[in-house]
Design an enzyme around this catalytic site. Sequence first.
Site, mmCIF file in Angstrom:
data_model
loop_
_atom_site.group_PDB
_atom_site.id
_atom_site.type_symbol
_atom_site.label_atom_id
_atom_site.label_comp_id
_atom_site.label_asym_id
_atom_site.label_seq_id
_atom_site.Cartn_x
_atom_site.Cartn_y
_atom_site.Cartn_z
ATOM 1 N N GLY A 1 -31.377 -12.080 14.139
ATOM 2 C CA GLY A 1 -30.852 -10.774 13.721
ATOM 3 C C GLY A 1 -31.837 -10.078 12.814
ATOM 4 O O GLY A 1 -33.011 -10.437 12.775
ATOM 5 N N ASN A 2 -31.395 -9.068 12.119
ATOM 6 C CA ASN A 2 -32.262 -8.414 11.138
ATOM 7 C C ASN A 2 -31.406 -7.880 9.991
ATOM 8 O O ASN A 2 -30.197 -8.002 9.996
ATOM 9 C CB ASN A 2 -33.111 -7.315 11.795
ATOM 10 N N ARG A 3 -32.088 -7.284 9.003
ATOM 11 C CA ARG A 3 -31.408 -6.947 7.754
ATOM 12 C C ARG A 3 -30.706 -5.574 7.756
ATOM 13 O O ARG A 3 -30.263 -5.126 6.713
ATOM 14 C CB ARG A 3 -32.427 -6.939 6.610
ATOM 15 N N SER A 4 -30.648 -4.899 8.893
ATOM 16 C CA SER A 4 -30.033 -3.568 8.897
ATOM 17 C C SER A 4 -28.561 -3.638 8.445
ATOM 18 O O SER A 4 -27.791 -4.463 8.928
ATOM 19 C CB SER A 4 -30.108 -2.986 10.315
ATOM 20 N N ALA B 1 -31.097 -0.872 14.578
ATOM 21 C CA ALA B 1 -32.295 -1.716 14.522
ATOM 22 C C ALA B 1 -32.130 -2.765 15.612
ATOM 23 O O ALA B 1 -31.614 -3.863 15.371
ATOM 24 C CB ALA B 1 -32.410 -2.358 13.156
#
Length: 403
Positions: free
Chosen positions: A213-216, A280
């Site tokens: 995943g990512n930090r968005s 994102a």
Amino acid sequence: MFKGKKILLGITGGIAAYKSCYLVREFVKGGASVKVVMTPSATKFVSPLTFSTLSKNSVAADIWSSDQTTQSDIGTRHIDTANWPDVYLIAPASAHTISKLTHGSADTLVSLIALATRVPIVLAPTMDADMYLNEITKANLATLQERGYHVCQPDFGEHASGLSGPGRFPEIESIVKQMETILSGSFRDLQKKRILVTAGPTYEAIDPVRFIGNRSSGKMGFAIANAAAQRGANVTLITGPVHLETPRNVERIDVESAQEMYDAVMAHAKRRDVVIMAAAVSDFMPESPATQKIKKSATGGVPDLKLKKTPDILATLGKKKISGVLAGFALETQHDFENARTKLKEKNLDFIVLNSLQKGRRVFGSDTNVVTILDRKGKTEDLPESSKFDVANRILDKARDLL
Ligand code: CTP
């Protein structure tokens, strides 16, 4: 300053209700048309006749009019009233009404209209300091703000009870100023426009438990959806996994992976006036996610993760051209302008919003943003650091100008 504007004022029960008389006077003096609705408790503090005289309009304080048998419009009065103004201000907004708004209660005309209206809602929370500082009230206000309600911060000082603290009715001047700002930025200029926005990260499954995943946080995309809805647009928001409340009057579709977001976007992008990809989207996904949890023992310690590319949603939209104005975001850590311009061109966009991670600025989860808008004609617009809601409005201004 309020010339031609229509202001609906909701008044709830509290000793500060009398101060709203001055508000009505200021709005009328400024050129606004003002209508007042009251809760039954508010009428115990100030008579509807006072507000009717000041606003030069009749005042409704009861969902059920006493002569309902003779009034054919009574069944739709709340909808008609909800559709009438440019902005709906609830001042004073009691702890009770704030709690009811949070949970969608519609037992008074004031809360019923809040549920039915599409225009911006502004609250002036006014109550005793302990009630204002109560965790429940604070949580309710935070939820409402996330959903797009505007809040005039209460003043600090002595209350009618003799207690001191926050919760006093704000200075008339400060409410008037905030109303001016909200009205100046809230044209109904996107009425009937169909806008699609994406937000948040995507999760790409490694196995049933783990993901890439990512930090968005999703806050930017949600702010765009919220601002567009307040400007009258029909908004669909396709979002990855986030912890955010759905903005008022926004249709929300939850997805998890890039492929799911691709499918949802393709199903909803056709004939949209504007599509803004603020999500994102993960660029990579595991080639073959495991169907069972990967065990350390079975992989000899570290699994060999083979990745493949996810579909590029924005580039596909740019190629297909099935919608109107198309905009994307570029998140860069180096060569930001160069990379953003390349994305703008390669993905065939009308404009791109550059979010630079250079200079160690915090972007993820923040409530403010500093961005640059670049369009296909080579125009560059640097926006100063402002709230994500303000940035959202500038992005929507750009989209509107290109429609
Ligand atoms: N985007 C998309 N589909 C993807 C990846 C990105 O639609 N699979 C969109 C994003 O929503 C954003 C824009 O493309 O609006 C740019 O995303 P960004 O991550 O900055 O760029 P990428 O194209 O993924 O390129 P890179 O990661 O190499 O910078």
